[in-house]
Design an enzyme around this catalytic site. Structure first.
Site, PDB file in Angstrom:
ATOM      1  N   ASP A 176       0.825  -1.213   0.000  1.00 21.93           N
ATOM      2  CA  ASP A 176       0.000   0.000   0.000  1.00 21.93           C
ATOM      3  C   ASP A 176       0.855   1.257   0.000  1.00 21.93           C
ATOM      4  O   ASP A 176       0.558   2.230   0.700  1.00 21.93           O
ATOM      5  CB  ASP A 176      -0.947   0.015   1.199  1.00 21.93           C
ATOM      6  N   ASP A 228      -0.467  -4.210  -3.825  1.00 27.32           N
ATOM      7  CA  ASP A 228      -1.430  -3.106  -3.940  1.00 27.32           C
ATOM      8  C   ASP A 228      -0.741  -1.758  -3.753  1.00 27.32           C
ATOM      9  O   ASP A 228      -1.260  -0.881  -3.054  1.00 27.32           O
ATOM     10  CB  ASP A 228      -2.545  -3.258  -2.898  1.00 27.32           C
ATOM     11  N   ARG A 253      -5.462  -5.771  -9.208  1.00 25.34           N
ATOM     12  CA  ARG A 253      -6.610  -6.570  -8.806  1.00 25.34           C
ATOM     13  C   ARG A 253      -7.728  -5.617  -8.390  1.00 25.34           C
ATOM     14  O   ARG A 253      -7.479  -4.482  -7.985  1.00 25.34           O
ATOM     15  CB  ARG A 253      -6.270  -7.543  -7.678  1.00 25.34           C
TER      16      ARG A 253
END
Length: 331
Positions: free
Chosen positions: A165, A186, A246
């Site tokens: 992140d 991510d 994703r």
């Protein structure tokens, strides 16, 4: 004690008022404030001049940060718009901290205000330098280097470094030019409406000890939302197998256009994560190059956008700059 606090506040604001007026590219910059950790500026830390900016200021204020490593968390609150953070053009200016476990509280840098500019700064979360499994055997946790939640924010020649992140592109219209973004899971995520132009996207997935990581996790929730991540003329490199993205929410939208991809992209390209059915997801590639851009084994539900759709999404004016806010910012 109260007298001491009043004296400190008086001199802090006195320094703020004494700095010079400036003008750049026909956009008024009201003041330039200098930060030098060795004491040869107006302030020693990055947060101090931000705290001194009056609430709801309406003119641009530049905070010039001398090169060096500033170990601190920095937050630009929602009521402090029109701030420019500018690092040294020739030497590294780094803002870093090592917190983890919360996408809300752990970011090294948070910008919550509208109308923000950053130049020549490295934003880094150092938590993942040493990876230690938690009690469940997981090796990583949320450790954002930056979280951007204001509208009309732009970044030039900046770096964002972490593992999971890395860059919370939460909401608002954002423009990233010639930026370096590194991570494994991510590492560009959120529901921003953003264009990444000529950026270097670097995978650190080899550090995971598993099959693959994910560059993006876009969070568009409804079909009428104008949000999405667009990567225009970028370069994807690094080590370890990685997916382009994703789906974090039902209507996730990501486009890679004109991007060179090294041979690290998982053949499937994309993952639906937990979204079923997949018809609402818009994951797409257009005119990408390199060994990682081979689309012969991509997931069957990748969208084949029309030329008009690609032009709309990759055009700065139509996708993020309809009201010409970028022209109103100092460059």
């Amino acid at each position: 004690m109260e007298f001491v606090i009043l004296v400190v506040l008086f001199f802090s604001f006195a320094k703020f008022d004494a700095v010079r007026y400036d003008l750049q590219d026909d956009v008024h910059v009201l003041r330039t404030i200098t930060v030098n950790k060795n004491g040869r500026g107006d302030f020693r830390t990055v947060q101090q001049p931000i705290d001194a900016v009056p609430s709801n200021n309406a003119l641009w204020i530049r905070i010039q940060i001398n090169h060096g490593i500033y170990i601190e968390k920095v937050t630009i609150p929602q009521d402090k718009p029109y701030i420019i953070l500018e690092g040294d053009r020739k030497h590294l200016t780094v803002i870093e901290f090592g917190d983890a476990g919360s996408v809300v509280n752990s970011p090294t840098f948070k910008s919550l205000a509208d109308n923000f500019v950053a130049k020549n700064i490295v934003f880094k979360n150092t938590y993942n330098r040493l990876i230690k499994p938690d009690r469940n055997g997981r090796q990583t946790t949320w450790a954002p280097a930056a979280a951007i939640a204001g509208d009309k924010a732009s970044f030039y020649h900046c770096s964002f470094i972490s593992l999971q992140d890395t860059l919370t592109d939460a909401k608002g219209r954002h423009y990233f030019y010639d930026c370096n973004i590194q991570g494994a899971i991510d590492f560009i995520w959120g529901n921003g409406q953003s264009i990444y132009e000529k950026c270097q996207i670097k995978s650190l997935a080899h550090k995971l000890g598993q099959n693959g990581g994910y560059i993006t996790a876009q969070g568009r929730e409804r079909p009428e939302e104008p949000t999405g991540f667009v990567f225009k003329d970028c370069h994807v490199s690094g080590s370890g197998s990685i997916f382009l993205g994703r789906a974090y929410r039902t209507y996730a939208r990501v486009l890679f256009s004109g991007t060179y991809m090294e041979n690290i992209i998982a053949p499937e390209g994309w993952s639906e994560w937990e979204i079923k059915p997949v018809d609402s997801i818009t994951f797409s590639e257009a005119k990408c190059r390199g060994p990682g851009a081979d689309m012969s084994r991509r997931i069957p539900w990748e969208k084949n956008l029309s030329d008009d759709e690609i032009i709309y999404l990759t055009n700065i004016a139509s996708f993020i700059n309809q009201d010409r806010w970028l022209e109103k910012q100092p460059h």
